[in-house]
Every structure is written in structure tokens, then in C-alpha cells.
Design a protein around this motif. Sequence first.
Motif, PDB file in Angstrom:
ATOM      1  N   GLY A 133       0.831  -1.196   0.000  1.00  0.00           N
ATOM      2  CA  GLY A 133       0.000   0.000   0.000  1.00  0.00           C
ATOM      3  C   GLY A 133       0.859   1.237   0.000  1.00  0.00           C
ATOM      4  O   GLY A 133       2.005   1.210  -0.439  1.00  0.00           O
ATOM      5  N   ARG A 134       0.264   2.324   0.545  1.00  0.00           N
ATOM      6  CA  ARG A 134       0.964   3.602   0.526  1.00  0.00           C
ATOM      7  C   ARG A 134       0.655   4.393   1.794  1.00  0.00           C
ATOM      8  O   ARG A 134      -0.407   4.249   2.394  1.00  0.00           O
ATOM      9  N   ALA A 135       1.628   5.192   2.169  1.00  0.00           N
ATOM     10  CA  ALA A 135       1.520   6.029   3.361  1.00  0.00           C
ATOM     11  C   ALA A 135       1.873   7.456   2.978  1.00  0.00           C
ATOM     12  O   ALA A 135       2.755   7.678   2.149  1.00  0.00           O
ATOM     13  N   ASP A 136       1.187   8.395   3.577  1.00  0.00           N
ATOM     14  CA  ASP A 136       1.451   9.802   3.311  1.00  0.00           C
ATOM     15  C   ASP A 136       2.198  10.377   4.507  1.00  0.00           C
ATOM     16  O   ASP A 136       1.604  10.999   5.390  1.00  0.00           O
ATOM     17  N   VAL A 137       3.509  10.105   4.555  1.00  0.00           N
ATOM     18  CA  VAL A 137       4.353  10.608   5.640  1.00  0.00           C
ATOM     19  C   VAL A 137       5.637  11.159   5.033  1.00  0.00           C
ATOM     20  O   VAL A 137       6.097  10.689   4.002  1.00  0.00           O
ATOM     21  N   ARG A 138       6.181  12.165   5.679  1.00  0.00           N
ATOM     22  CA  ARG A 138       7.467  12.722   5.233  1.00  0.00           C
ATOM     23  C   ARG A 138       8.556  12.007   6.029  1.00  0.00           C
ATOM     24  O   ARG A 138       8.751  12.275   7.225  1.00  0.00           O
TER      25      ARG A 138
END
Length: 161
Positions: A133-138
Amino acid sequence: EVVPAARTVLFDGVADRDALERTLAAWVPGSGVEDGPLVEVPTTYDGPDLDDVAARWGTDRAGVVEQHAALTFVSAFCGFAPGFAYLAGLPDALAVPRLDTPRSRVPAGSVGLAGAWCGVYPTASPGGWRLLGRADVRLWDPERARPALLAPGTRVRFVPR
């Protein structure tokens, strides 16, 4: 400087080698791991390899999400790209092989597995990990006090969204 890797640790510029040897002789592997900061990573489980991983784990997509999100990983070391943490904690029974042929481009934020490692790609790059999947983190920000969000010793939980 201390530079950890998968099976080695480099100690560079050690002023007192005898003190280092005494410290290492008293060290217990895995001690203190539970004390690292905890980072929760909101994750959308829609990766292109989710069905493949489900088949390898003998479950379905929901089973992969449930099992992956139930684990607490620990950043063992960083490498490959700034902010890319090799996360330990996937049981050997859930280890999956790298892709036979790496992708030429993996999007930033992709959450993947390779062997018994888990990781989140900090930038778009080539890669051979199986993507869940994907994560929206810097993951890397040189302006932060700790530029790497998942620095070694950090505990990591993936939270389905």
C-alpha cells in the motif's frame, strides 16, 4: 560515528577502544528496543502486490491488512535512500521474496516487504519490494531535529485508513 546495518555495525573514530569493547561485551541483543519512540504510519492498503502477498500468507487482502497492522516493527537501520528505514519485526513465516524483476519506479510512500523486512519508500525510485500500500508521511526532512522520521530504534505501527 555508529553505523548499523543488517548484520554488522561500524564504529568509526572511537577514542577509547577498550571502553567500546567492554560496552559491547555487556550488551544484550534486543535490549532497549521497547523503549524507542513510537510512530504510527497511516496506510492505505491498495498496493499492486497485495493479492500476491495474501496468496503467500494463505489469506485474503483483509487478512494481510490485519496481520501487518497488528505488528510493531523496529527501525533496525537506515540506508538505500535518505529516510529509508529497514524495519524488523516481520515473522519469518511471513517473509516474502523480492520481485524477480524490480520495478523501474516505485512511488514515494509505498509500503513494501522484502524477505523479513518492511519499509516505506521516502522518494520515487526503482525497487524490488512487494508493495502492500501507501503512506502519506514525510520520512526525511533535514529541517527537523531528527531528519529521519524512522531513525534506528524507532518503533513503527502501520494504521489502516
